[in-house]
Design an enzyme around this catalytic site. Structure first.
Site, short mmCIF file in Angstrom:
data_model
loop_
_atom_site.label_atom_id
_atom_site.label_comp_id
_atom_site.label_asym_id
_atom_site.label_seq_id
_atom_site.Cartn_x
_atom_site.Cartn_y
_atom_site.Cartn_z
N ASP A 78 0.89 -1.16 0.00
CA ASP A 78 0.00 0.00 0.00
C ASP A 78 0.92 1.21 0.00
OD1 ASP A 78 -1.57 2.16 0.64
OD2 ASP A 78 -2.55 1.23 2.37
N HIS A 111 -8.19 5.49 3.11
CA HIS A 111 -7.57 4.18 2.88
C HIS A 111 -8.41 3.29 1.96
CE1 HIS A 111 -4.13 4.20 5.61
NE2 HIS A 111 -4.87 4.83 6.52
N GLY A 157 18.27 -6.26 -1.19
CA GLY A 157 18.31 -7.56 -1.88
C GLY A 157 17.01 -8.33 -1.88
N ASN A 158 16.10 -8.01 -0.94
CA ASN A 158 14.84 -8.74 -0.83
C ASN A 158 13.83 -7.83 -0.14
OD1 ASN A 158 12.81 -10.70 0.19
ND2 ASN A 158 14.28 -12.20 -0.56
N TYR A 166 2.07 0.45 15.15
CA TYR A 166 0.97 0.17 14.24
C TYR A 166 1.11 0.98 12.95
CZ TYR A 166 -3.58 -0.37 12.16
OH TYR A 166 -4.58 -0.65 11.28
N LYS A 189 -2.88 -2.92 8.88
CA LYS A 189 -2.86 -4.39 8.89
C LYS A 189 -1.99 -4.90 7.74
CE LYS A 189 -5.25 -6.44 12.18
NZ LYS A 189 -4.43 -6.90 13.27
N GLN A 218 -5.92 -28.35 -9.78
CA GLN A 218 -6.26 -29.45 -10.71
C GLN A 218 -5.19 -30.56 -10.75
OE1 GLN A 218 -9.77 -27.38 -11.73
NE2 GLN A 218 -9.27 -29.45 -12.35
N ARG A 249 -9.26 0.43 11.35
CA ARG A 249 -8.08 0.61 12.21
C ARG A 249 -7.40 -0.71 12.56
NH1 ARG A 249 -8.02 5.97 13.63
NH2 ARG A 249 -9.90 7.00 12.96
N ASP A 258 -14.34 1.53 6.55
CA ASP A 258 -13.11 1.08 5.87
C ASP A 258 -13.17 -0.42 5.55
OD1 ASP A 258 -12.14 3.64 6.00
OD2 ASP A 258 -10.53 3.20 7.43
C1 F6R Z 1 -7.10 -0.41 8.29
C2 F6R Z 1 -6.88 0.93 7.72
C3 F6R Z 1 -7.81 2.02 8.06
C4 F6R Z 1 -7.16 3.05 8.99
C5 F6R Z 1 -8.12 4.15 9.40
C6 F6R Z 1 -7.46 5.24 10.24
O1 F6R Z 1 -6.09 -1.28 7.91
O2 F6R Z 1 -5.93 1.15 7.02
O3 F6R Z 1 -8.99 1.54 8.62
O4 F6R Z 1 -6.66 2.41 10.13
O5 F6R Z 1 -8.66 4.78 8.25
O6 F6R Z 1 -6.38 5.73 9.52
P1 F6R Z 1 -5.44 6.92 10.04
O7 F6R Z 1 -4.93 6.49 11.38
O8 F6R Z 1 -4.39 6.99 8.98
O9 F6R Z 1 -6.30 8.15 10.10
MG MG Z 2 -3.80 2.37 3.34
MG MG Z 3 -4.82 -2.23 2.61
#
Ligand code: F6R
Ligand code: MG
Ligand code: MG
Length: 369
Positions: free
Chosen positions: A11, A18, A103-104, A233, A236, A246, A270, A291
């Protein structure tokens, strides 16, 4: 020649908020991968998205963990990040957790699922892309594909599958892994993977007697954990998976059957809520309501000497309409719990969100009972 099939995803910015990967980012990726295909660096590619994640599906003859392929994906995400910043997209560069490529892409933010195999006479593969959830969301469906005879009829009917399958399970907390053979160790396997935030299926291998060599993975899931990389954090770890089908492996219809049940997964708003995963066609891979709810897309291809013939947008089929309806019904039901568990994740899982920062403020006000 062996074919390597990789999905490398990140992402690197979305709109609005989001919800969706911007078409300009996808175009940037397509142009870069087209150039790489033209100069022979890769065999073929397909650029897709699920919600705010951009997924690079790449084929090469170079093996897994190949530096050139990973560098290419990294450069694509770097270029797309520049575009995202120019457009002031939300979360521009979000999953690019390191400044330098070494490298990865592993450990740097992007997620990755790859496998290398000898192409059979005909080689069907399904690429699954998820958004607003975590790698453990694949535990239930992948278990059912390869070990549940009520879901995969081939386990009962196809002599190739009588030898069962071997599951490679990662303990993402302790950084260790274990191999478990089904059907013999079915209960032990479930004892682990039912705890989906800690134990995740990484790969599945054919058992003895299968036409497909025991050393070639039949399925692979990305298991990258952003929290563990960043130490805080950062969203996710929206996962991807590749499943071959198959001729001794589950039929494509058996691979996608488990998704007729919109099971509960962790993620959603979130990264802090349990909710149903909704199987959708590409045009509906947009996470809007709260979201979400979490989505899964299935792109089916036939491989032709490394070339991707397809995709077929599997979950666009009306056969998944009822699963979608059920998912929406469950979404309503779960949402009515608001901030209460089990809609909100358990305290252990909330440790990987921004909630501890809130709780810390209250710490000093607690009195002993
Ligand atoms: C879940 C996700 C969204 C954000 C939410 C708050 O993976 O990406 O639900 O957690 O929109 O986002 P912020 O903290 O960037 O305002
Ligand atoms: Mg995002
Ligand atoms: Mg995502």
């Amino acid at each position: 020649m062996k074919t390597t099939l990789s999905i490398i995803k990140a992402d690197v910015g979305s709109y609005c908020g989001h919800q969706l990967c911007h078409p300009e980012l996808m175009l940037t990726a397509r142009n870069a991968l087209q150039a790489a295909k033209k100069n022979g660096k890769i065999i073929d590619y397909y650029v897709a998205n699920c919600g705010d994640d951009m997924d690079l599906i790449i084929t090469s003859g170079k093996g897994t963990d190949n530096k050139e392929v990973h560098q290419l994906a990294w450069d694509v995400f770097t270029e797309a990040t520049k575009k995202a910043k120019a457009l002031k997209l939300y979360g521009a560069g979000q999953d690019m957790l390191s400044d330098a490529f070494s490298g990865n892409v592993k450990g740097l933010g992007p997620g990755c699922a790859e496998m290398e195999f000898e192409e059979r006479g005909a080689e069907p593969v399904v690429c699954f892309l998820m958004d607003k959830t975590e790698p453990g969301a694949f535990n239930l469906p992948v278990f059912r594909m390869f070990a549940d005879p009520f879901s995969t009829a081939g386990l009962v009917i196809d002599p190739n599958m009588q030898g069962g399958f071997t599951f490679e399970v990662y303990d993402v907390l302790e950084h260790r892994k274990v191999l478990l053979k089904t059907p013999e160790e079915l209960y032990s396997l479930l004892a682990l993977i039912g705890a989906k935030s800690r134990y995740v299926i990484k790969r599945v291998y054919p058992g003895p007697g299968n036409k497909v060599p025991e050393k070639e993975a039949a399925a692979v899931v990305s298991t990258d954990k952003l929290y563990q990389i960043a130490g805080e954090y950062v969203g996710k770890d929206d996962p991807v998976a590749i499943v071959r089908g198959q001729s001794g492996l589950p039929a494509v219809g058996e691979i996608v059957e488990p998704f007729a049940f919109p099971h509960l997964v962790s993620g959603w708003m979130r990264g802090s809520h349990n909710g149903p995963i909704m199987p959708v066609g590409m045009k509906d891979a947009i996470c809007t309501r709260f979201d979400g709810p979490p989505r899964v897309v299935a792109l089916g291809f036939q491989l032709e000497n490394g070339h991707l013939v397809g995709p077929m947008d599997v979950f666009a089929d009306i056969a998944y309409d009822r699963a979608r309806k059920e998912a929406l019904h469950i979404a309503d039901y779960m949402r009515r719990h608001g901030p209460f568990e089990p809609h909100r994740l358990s305290p252990e899982d909330m440790e990987y969100t921004s909630l501890p920062k809130v709780l810390k403020k209250l710490e000093a006000r607690f009195q002993k009972l």
